[in-house]
Design a protein around this motif. Structure first.
Motif, mmCIF file in Angstrom:
data_model
loop_
_atom_site.group_PDB
_atom_site.id
_atom_site.type_symbol
_atom_site.label_atom_id
_atom_site.label_comp_id
_atom_site.label_asym_id
_atom_site.label_seq_id
_atom_site.Cartn_x
_atom_site.Cartn_y
_atom_site.Cartn_z
ATOM 1 N N ALA A 166 6.087 16.105 -8.165
ATOM 2 C CA ALA A 166 5.150 15.799 -7.081
ATOM 3 C C ALA A 166 4.234 14.645 -7.462
ATOM 4 C CB ALA A 166 4.323 17.044 -6.735
ATOM 5 N N VAL A 167 3.746 14.651 -8.707
ATOM 6 C CA VAL A 167 2.881 13.559 -9.167
ATOM 7 C C VAL A 167 3.649 12.241 -9.216
ATOM 8 C CG1 VAL A 167 1.549 12.690 -11.121
ATOM 9 C CG2 VAL A 167 1.347 15.083 -10.451
ATOM 10 N N VAL A 168 4.900 12.299 -9.682
ATOM 11 C CA VAL A 168 5.727 11.093 -9.724
ATOM 12 C C VAL A 168 5.955 10.549 -8.316
ATOM 13 C CG1 VAL A 168 8.014 10.196 -10.280
ATOM 14 C CG2 VAL A 168 6.838 11.695 -11.896
ATOM 15 N N ALA A 169 6.250 11.448 -7.380
ATOM 16 C CA ALA A 169 6.464 11.025 -5.993
ATOM 17 C C ALA A 169 5.203 10.395 -5.418
ATOM 18 C CB ALA A 169 6.893 12.219 -5.141
ATOM 19 N N LEU A 170 4.042 10.993 -5.736
ATOM 20 C CA LEU A 170 2.777 10.434 -5.254
ATOM 21 C C LEU A 170 2.543 9.048 -5.831
ATOM 22 C CD1 LEU A 170 0.042 10.672 -3.801
ATOM 23 C CD2 LEU A 170 -0.845 11.827 -5.847
ATOM 24 N N ALA A 171 2.811 8.883 -7.128
ATOM 25 C CA ALA A 171 2.603 7.585 -7.770
ATOM 26 C C ALA A 171 3.532 6.526 -7.191
ATOM 27 C CB ALA A 171 2.817 7.716 -9.282
ATOM 28 N N LEU A 172 4.804 6.876 -7.003
ATOM 29 C CA LEU A 172 5.750 5.916 -6.431
ATOM 30 C C LEU A 172 5.356 5.541 -5.011
ATOM 31 C CD1 LEU A 172 9.166 7.299 -7.735
ATOM 32 C CD2 LEU A 172 8.020 5.198 -8.432
ATOM 33 N N TRP A 173 4.947 6.534 -4.237
ATOM 34 C CA TRP A 173 4.516 6.253 -2.863
ATOM 35 C C TRP A 173 3.295 5.347 -2.846
ATOM 36 C CZ3 TRP A 173 -0.296 7.952 -0.904
ATOM 37 C CH2 TRP A 173 -0.507 7.628 0.444
ATOM 38 N N ALA A 174 2.293 5.658 -3.683
ATOM 39 C CA ALA A 174 1.048 4.907 -3.665
ATOM 40 C C ALA A 174 1.230 3.471 -4.139
ATOM 41 C CB ALA A 174 -0.003 5.615 -4.526
ATOM 42 N N PHE A 175 2.107 3.262 -5.133
ATOM 43 C CA PHE A 175 2.282 1.916 -5.679
ATOM 44 C C PHE A 175 3.372 1.136 -4.946
ATOM 45 C CE2 PHE A 175 -0.127 3.774 -9.085
ATOM 46 C CZ PHE A 175 -0.800 2.719 -9.665
ATOM 47 N N ALA A 176 4.491 1.789 -4.617
ATOM 48 C CA ALA A 176 5.633 1.072 -4.048
ATOM 49 C C ALA A 176 5.478 0.817 -2.551
ATOM 50 C CB ALA A 176 6.922 1.849 -4.313
ATOM 51 N N TRP A 177 4.891 1.745 -1.828
ATOM 52 C CA TRP A 177 4.773 1.592 -0.367
ATOM 53 C C TRP A 177 3.956 0.355 0.014
ATOM 54 C CZ3 TRP A 177 0.296 3.629 2.711
ATOM 55 C CH2 TRP A 177 0.473 3.407 4.084
ATOM 56 N N PRO A 178 2.743 0.147 -0.548
ATOM 57 C CA PRO A 178 2.020 -1.085 -0.185
ATOM 58 C C PRO A 178 2.757 -2.346 -0.596
ATOM 59 C CG PRO A 178 0.541 0.511 -1.221
ATOM 60 C CD PRO A 178 1.931 1.017 -1.432
ATOM 61 N N ALA A 179 3.413 -2.311 -1.780
ATOM 62 C CA ALA A 179 4.116 -3.501 -2.248
ATOM 63 C C ALA A 179 5.297 -3.844 -1.348
ATOM 64 C CB ALA A 179 4.592 -3.293 -3.683
ATOM 65 N N ALA A 180 5.964 -2.826 -0.836
ATOM 66 C CA ALA A 180 7.140 -3.058 0.010
ATOM 67 C C ALA A 180 6.782 -3.440 1.433
ATOM 68 C CB ALA A 180 8.020 -1.808 0.024
ATOM 69 N N ARG A 181 5.541 -3.229 1.839
ATOM 70 C CA ARG A 181 5.131 -3.488 3.224
ATOM 71 C C ARG A 181 4.043 -4.559 3.301
ATOM 72 N NH1 ARG A 181 9.092 -1.027 3.478
ATOM 73 N NH2 ARG A 181 9.592 0.870 4.649
ATOM 74 N N THR A 182 4.013 -5.453 2.326
ATOM 75 C CA THR A 182 2.993 -6.502 2.319
ATOM 76 C C THR A 182 3.232 -7.502 3.452
ATOM 77 O OG1 THR A 182 2.703 -6.325 -0.071
ATOM 78 C CG2 THR A 182 1.976 -8.366 0.970
ATOM 79 N N ALA A 183 2.238 -7.656 4.302
ATOM 80 C CA ALA A 183 2.311 -8.579 5.436
ATOM 81 C C ALA A 183 0.924 -8.688 6.049
ATOM 82 C CB ALA A 183 3.315 -8.079 6.483
ATOM 83 N N PRO A 184 0.602 -9.806 6.704
ATOM 84 C CA PRO A 184 -0.732 -9.942 7.304
ATOM 85 C C PRO A 184 -0.919 -8.991 8.474
ATOM 86 C CG PRO A 184 0.667 -11.789 7.923
ATOM 87 C CD PRO A 184 1.419 -11.019 6.892
ATOM 88 N N ARG A 185 -2.083 -8.329 8.480
ATOM 89 C CA ARG A 185 -2.437 -7.409 9.553
ATOM 90 C C ARG A 185 -3.897 -7.668 9.929
ATOM 91 N NH1 ARG A 185 0.891 -4.969 5.969
ATOM 92 N NH2 ARG A 185 2.720 -3.850 6.786
ATOM 93 N N ASP A 186 -4.097 -8.307 11.060
ATOM 94 C CA ASP A 186 -5.453 -8.683 11.492
ATOM 95 C C ASP A 186 -6.168 -9.467 10.402
ATOM 96 O OD1 ASP A 186 -5.252 -7.506 14.022
ATOM 97 O OD2 ASP A 186 -5.772 -5.539 13.227
ATOM 98 N N LEU A 187 -5.459 -10.384 9.798
ATOM 99 C CA LEU A 187 -6.026 -11.231 8.756
ATOM 100 C C LEU A 187 -6.983 -12.224 9.404
ATOM 101 C CD1 LEU A 187 -5.687 -11.909 5.642
ATOM 102 C CD2 LEU A 187 -4.209 -13.762 6.424
ATOM 103 N N VAL A 230 -6.988 6.463 -9.821
ATOM 104 C CA VAL A 230 -5.880 5.724 -10.420
ATOM 105 C C VAL A 230 -4.680 5.639 -9.487
ATOM 106 C CG1 VAL A 230 -4.259 5.643 -12.354
ATOM 107 C CG2 VAL A 230 -6.637 6.300 -12.749
ATOM 108 N N LEU A 231 -4.282 6.756 -8.886
ATOM 109 C CA LEU A 231 -3.072 6.766 -8.076
ATOM 110 C C LEU A 231 -3.287 6.343 -6.628
ATOM 111 C CD1 LEU A 231 -1.090 9.914 -9.303
ATOM 112 C CD2 LEU A 231 -0.949 7.544 -10.041
ATOM 113 N N ILE A 232 -4.523 6.407 -6.154
ATOM 114 C CA ILE A 232 -4.820 5.979 -4.779
ATOM 115 C C ILE A 232 -5.681 4.717 -4.780
ATOM 116 C CG2 ILE A 232 -5.798 6.622 -2.561
ATOM 117 C CD1 ILE A 232 -3.322 8.197 -3.295
ATOM 118 N N GLY A 233 -6.795 4.779 -5.481
ATOM 119 C CA GLY A 233 -7.726 3.660 -5.462
ATOM 120 C C GLY A 233 -7.162 2.374 -6.018
#
Length: 332
Positions: free
Chosen positions: A34-55, A255-258
């Motif tokens: 569960a901790v591994v899944a949380l870490a992968l989600w928190a780090f990989a999800w923003p990196a994979a969805r990087t794009a301008p949003r109301d920039l 660490v995992l969210i902030g």
């Protein structure tokens, strides 16, 4: 009548206290993935969805020319928050005040792009690509970096990678104070002193040695100290009311969210919603934003992140003092 053991016969070993507790094994089997899944989600999800949003970006110039620029930018629905200014001077001031990341100025010689790589080298490069794509075919785009990143850190790598070590320093300080049994005023004083020393050391490394920061040295040290205190006080405060589970909760949050939600390596507006907004309300994101403001923008837009860190630090210290007082009363 109990049987007497025969001499020489080995006495059966007493069962281990942990024996016969399959729940512990099950907890490990469930908790670690569960901790591994949380870490992968928190780090990989923003990196994979990087794009301008109301920039937030600006357009400036004659009304007829600006309308065309606005329409082109608005075609990318949801990507940009366009602000209109009368002239280049007003747009430049908006960049320096951190109201916008850059500006496209309509001139007689073609579009002129103003950027601020100190605010985000990633966004500055993105705006160059956008302005080039929207310029008339064959028309060159003049680019000026209004607030440039320092020569010692032109890509913002040092500032981006400093978020995690500072968060870990805060978690470590809060955990050590708790595990050493410090309570109440002693714990609070220890955390404040440790944060102050961390701020001085971090400023010496990032400013004096690496040249990644260019603002007032003591102000930067103060921001780094406040960022550390916000984390360490929160961790120790949670531990004061929740026990050692509070250390784990504080560490996971910071660490995992902030850290991955801070947006310091790119920009909060490039992260998927609501990650960027959440990150700015947590110590790593607020600390990184405040450090940019005091180091490169003379303190512009520093109020919100400063108050965010102050609230985290203050709330954590209050929990430490309250928790210490409760323990004293129970012991008495």
């Amino acid at each position: 009548m109990s049987a007497t053991p025969t001499p020489g016969t080995p006495t059966p070993a007493a069962p281990s206290p942990a024996a016969g507790r399959p729940r512990h094994v099950l907890a490990v089997l469930v908790l670690i993935p569960a901790v591994v899944a949380l870490a992968l989600w928190a780090f990989a999800w923003p990196a994979a969805r990087t794009a301008p949003r109301d920039l937030p970006i600006a357009v400036a110039g004659a009304p007829a020319a600006v309308v065309g620029l606005e329409r082109q930018l608005e075609r990318k629905e949801g990507a940009f928050e366009v602000h209109r200014y009368d002239d280049e001077a007003a747009a430049r001031a908006a960049i320096e005040d951190r109201d916008v990341y850059g500006a496209i100025v309509a001139t007689e010689r073609g579009p002129r792009l103003l950027t601020a790589s100190a605010a985000s080298p990633v966004v500055a490069q993105m705006l160059k690509q956008t302005a080039t794509a929207q310029a008339p075919k064959g028309a060159p785009v003049q680019v000026e970096d209004v607030v440039a990143a320092p020569p010692g850190d032109p890509r913002g790598a040092v500032l981006g990678t400093s978020v995690l070590p500072m968060a870990l320093a805060g978690v470590a300080a809060g955990a050590v104070v708790t595990l050493l049994g410090l309570r109440g005023v002693r714990a609070a004083c220890a955390l404040v002193g440790a944060a102050a020393l961390v701020g001085v050391v971090a400023a010496a490394l990032t400013h004096s040695w690496l040249g990644a920061l260019t603002g007032d040295w003591w102000t930067e040290a103060g921001v780094l100290a406040l960022s550390t205190l916000a984390v360490s006080a929160a961790v120790a405060g949670l531990a004061a009311v929740l026990g050692r589970a509070g250390i784990a909760l504080g560490a996971l949050t910071v660490v995992l969210i902030g850290n991955p939600f801070s947006g310091i390596a790119s920009a909060p507006e490039l992260l998927p919603e609501p990650a960027g907004a959440i990150g700015q309300w947590l110590p790593p994101g607020a600390g990184g934003t405040l450090l940019r403001s005091v180091s490169f923008f003379d303190g512009a837009a520093a109020s919100r992140p400063a108050w965010t860190l102050a609230v985290w630090a203050g709330a954590g210290l209050v929990l430490i003092l309250v928790g210490g007082a409760v323990r004293v009363r129970r012991a008495g």
